[in-house]
Design a protein around this motif. Structure first.
Motif, PDB file in Angstrom:
ATOM      1  N   GLN A  68       0.825  -1.204   0.000  1.00 38.23           N
ATOM      2  CA  GLN A  68       0.000   0.000   0.000  1.00 38.23           C
ATOM      3  C   GLN A  68       0.863   1.260   0.000  1.00 38.23           C
ATOM      4  OE1 GLN A  68      -3.561   0.291   2.456  1.00 38.23           O
ATOM      5  NE2 GLN A  68      -3.310  -1.828   3.087  1.00 38.23           N
ATOM      6  N   ARG A  69       1.930   1.245   0.774  1.00 30.50           N
ATOM      7  CA  ARG A  69       2.790   2.439   0.862  1.00 30.50           C
ATOM      8  C   ARG A  69       3.470   2.726  -0.474  1.00 30.50           C
ATOM      9  NH1 ARG A  69       3.952   6.670   0.825  1.00 30.50           N
ATOM     10  NH2 ARG A  69       5.323   7.930   2.148  1.00 30.50           N
ATOM     11  N   CYS A 107     -10.222  -5.044  -1.118  1.00 28.99           N
ATOM     12  CA  CYS A 107      -9.662  -6.375  -1.354  1.00 28.99           C
ATOM     13  C   CYS A 107      -8.250  -6.386  -0.802  1.00 28.99           C
ATOM     14  CB  CYS A 107      -9.664  -6.709  -2.853  1.00 28.99           C
ATOM     15  SG  CYS A 107      -8.642  -5.611  -3.862  1.00 28.99           S
ATOM     16  N   GLY A 108      -7.593  -7.540  -0.918  1.00 30.64           N
ATOM     17  CA  GLY A 108      -6.211  -7.663  -0.504  1.00 30.64           C
ATOM     18  C   GLY A 108      -5.272  -7.577  -1.688  1.00 30.64           C
ATOM     19  N   HIS A 109      -4.014  -7.936  -1.446  1.00 39.48           N
ATOM     20  CA  HIS A 109      -2.986  -7.843  -2.485  1.00 39.48           C
ATOM     21  C   HIS A 109      -3.290  -8.736  -3.680  1.00 39.48           C
ATOM     22  CE1 HIS A 109       0.967  -7.221  -4.231  1.00 39.48           C
ATOM     23  NE2 HIS A 109       1.157  -8.532  -4.253  1.00 39.48           N
ATOM     24  N   MET A 110      -3.972  -9.831  -3.445  1.00 42.28           N
ATOM     25  CA  MET A 110      -4.284 -10.769  -4.531  1.00 42.28           C
ATOM     26  C   MET A 110      -5.646 -10.489  -5.155  1.00 42.28           C
ATOM     27  SD  MET A 110      -1.553 -12.391  -4.831  1.00 42.28           S
ATOM     28  CE  MET A 110      -2.118 -13.545  -6.084  1.00 42.28           C
ATOM     29  N   GLY A 111      -6.095  -9.246  -5.065  1.00 45.14           N
ATOM     30  CA  GLY A 111      -7.390  -8.854  -5.603  1.00 45.14           C
ATOM     31  C   GLY A 111      -7.651  -9.298  -7.037  1.00 45.14           C
ATOM     32  N   PRO A 112      -6.683  -9.187  -7.965  1.00 43.55           N
ATOM     33  CA  PRO A 112      -6.941  -9.627  -9.334  1.00 43.55           C
ATOM     34  C   PRO A 112      -7.320 -11.108  -9.435  1.00 43.55           C
ATOM     35  CG  PRO A 112      -5.020  -8.221  -9.293  1.00 43.55           C
ATOM     36  CD  PRO A 112      -5.387  -8.490  -7.846  1.00 43.55           C
ATOM     37  N   VAL A 113      -6.890 -11.897  -8.441  1.00 44.32           N
ATOM     38  CA  VAL A 113      -7.192 -13.332  -8.435  1.00 44.32           C
ATOM     39  C   VAL A 113      -8.424 -13.633  -7.602  1.00 44.32           C
ATOM     40  CG1 VAL A 113      -6.320 -15.630  -7.832  1.00 44.32           C
ATOM     41  CG2 VAL A 113      -4.759 -13.902  -8.784  1.00 44.32           C
ATOM     42  N   THR A 114      -8.516 -13.025  -6.415  1.00 39.34           N
ATOM     43  CA  THR A 114      -9.597 -13.358  -5.478  1.00 39.34           C
ATOM     44  C   THR A 114     -10.874 -12.564  -5.705  1.00 39.34           C
ATOM     45  OG1 THR A 114      -8.712 -11.767  -3.867  1.00 39.34           O
ATOM     46  CG2 THR A 114      -7.940 -14.051  -3.704  1.00 39.34           C
ATOM     47  N   GLU A 115     -10.752 -11.351  -6.249  1.00 40.15           N
ATOM     48  CA  GLU A 115     -11.926 -10.508  -6.510  1.00 40.15           C
ATOM     49  C   GLU A 115     -11.901  -9.932  -7.926  1.00 40.15           C
ATOM     50  OE1 GLU A 115     -11.930 -10.605  -2.083  1.00 40.15           O
ATOM     51  OE2 GLU A 115     -10.349  -9.926  -3.407  1.00 40.15           O
ATOM     52  N   PRO A 116     -11.849 -10.792  -8.937  1.00 41.97           N
ATOM     53  CA  PRO A 116     -11.809 -10.272 -10.310  1.00 41.97           C
ATOM     54  C   PRO A 116     -13.045  -9.457 -10.674  1.00 41.97           C
ATOM     55  CG  PRO A 116     -12.269 -12.637 -10.318  1.00 41.97           C
ATOM     56  CD  PRO A 116     -11.868 -12.272  -8.920  1.00 41.97           C
ATOM     57  N   GLY A 117     -14.183  -9.767 -10.058  1.00 37.31           N
ATOM     58  CA  GLY A 117     -15.390  -9.002 -10.330  1.00 37.31           C
ATOM     59  C   GLY A 117     -15.302  -7.566  -9.861  1.00 37.31           C
ATOM     60  N   LEU A 118     -14.394  -7.298  -8.937  1.00 37.88           N
ATOM     61  CA  LEU A 118     -14.166  -5.946  -8.438  1.00 37.88           C
ATOM     62  C   LEU A 118     -13.084  -5.232  -9.248  1.00 37.88           C
ATOM     63  CD1 LEU A 118     -15.050  -4.091  -6.029  1.00 37.88           C
ATOM     64  CD2 LEU A 118     -13.110  -5.042  -4.758  1.00 37.88           C
TER      65      LEU A 118
END
Length: 255
Positions: free
Chosen positions: A213-214, A233-244
């Motif tokens: 984040q920094r 989301c977290g750092h793996m957002g592209p994998v865990t929250e692709p809908g976002l």
């Protein structure tokens, strides 16, 4: 391997550490309606061998990547999407002007070499170094668990199917080289500010680790024209929250 989908203006999608081109398949299937997608496996991932060159660097990663891409991609404008290690690689490609980048999308590029340049990030730099130093001394499975749980949450690795745990453990040696490349990249915020294209979408996760984040916030302050968006989301957002994540990337690239 470089998977190709669709036709139109080219877009290069660069995956994170401990992953492969497959992490972008959902996004690429949507992008392919208007653009030609190139999805490479970076060195040491997707079944590729570890690099023989030591020490490893983002320049070495870039050269290995460029050798796999069609020659015409070096001479025509293209968009680039990068996540985590792939995001740091995208920054390198842009800074060194090794590709003619039109639009650049970065999801938490882990450009760890920038942390020592920030007066308030000493503890964050130490956090990253502690993780990097721990991995080589652990058995492969334990190292993979340490790395995955750091970026996800405690217990995430243990909950994965055994076959996936084994696959991740087989790739952990490259993660050590990735840390080496990320920590030793010879670039400053000024270097990026004077070379990165004007059209940049920078995404970060509200629930991500503080070092990632920094770095995202610092890059947003340094780059001349950038849109910074913080997602739930977290750092793996592209994998865990692709809908976002994916709709924002599609809107930015095709808007």
């Amino acid at each position: 391997m470089v998977k190709q989908l669709g036709s139109g203006r080219p877009v290069l999608l660069l995956h994170s550490s401990m992953s492969s081109h497959r992490q972008w398949l959902t996004l690429a299937s949507e992008l392919a309606e208007r653009q030609q997608c190139f999805l490479p496996d970076l060195t040491g991932y997707g079944g590729l061998e570890l690099p023989k060159q030591q020490p490893w660097s983002l320049e070495a990663e870039a050269q290995a990547l460029l050798q796999k891409l069609p020659v015409q991609l070096r001479h025509e404008p293209l968009d680039v999407i990068g996540h985590s290690y792939g995001g740091a690689l995208a920054l390198h490609l842009a800074r060194c002007q090794q590709l003619k980048i039109n639009k650049l999308v970065l999801f938490e590029p882990v450009a760890f070499h920038l942390l020592p340049q920030l007066a308030d990030a000493g503890a964050l730099w130490q956090e990253v170094q502690t993780l990097a130093d721990a991995l080589p001394g652990l058995p492969d499975e334990a190292a993979a668990q340490r790395f995955i749980d750091y970026w996800q949450q405690d217990g995430f690795f243990a909950a994965l199917p055994q076959r996936m745990q084994q696959q991740l453990a087989s790739q952990v040696a490259k993660v050590t080289l990735d840390f080496q490349a990320l920590s030793q990249e010879p670039a400053s915020f000024v270097d990026y500010a004077t070379t990165i294209p004007d059209k940049v979408l920078l995404l970060t996760g509200l629930r991500s680790r503080a070092p990632a984040q920094r770095i995202a916030r610092a890059l947003a302050e340094a780059l001349p024209q950038v849109e910074l968006v913080t997602l739930d989301c977290g750092h793996m957002g592209p994998v865990t929250e692709p809908g976002l994540v994916n709709p924002l990337i599609l809107q930015f690239l095709q808007g």
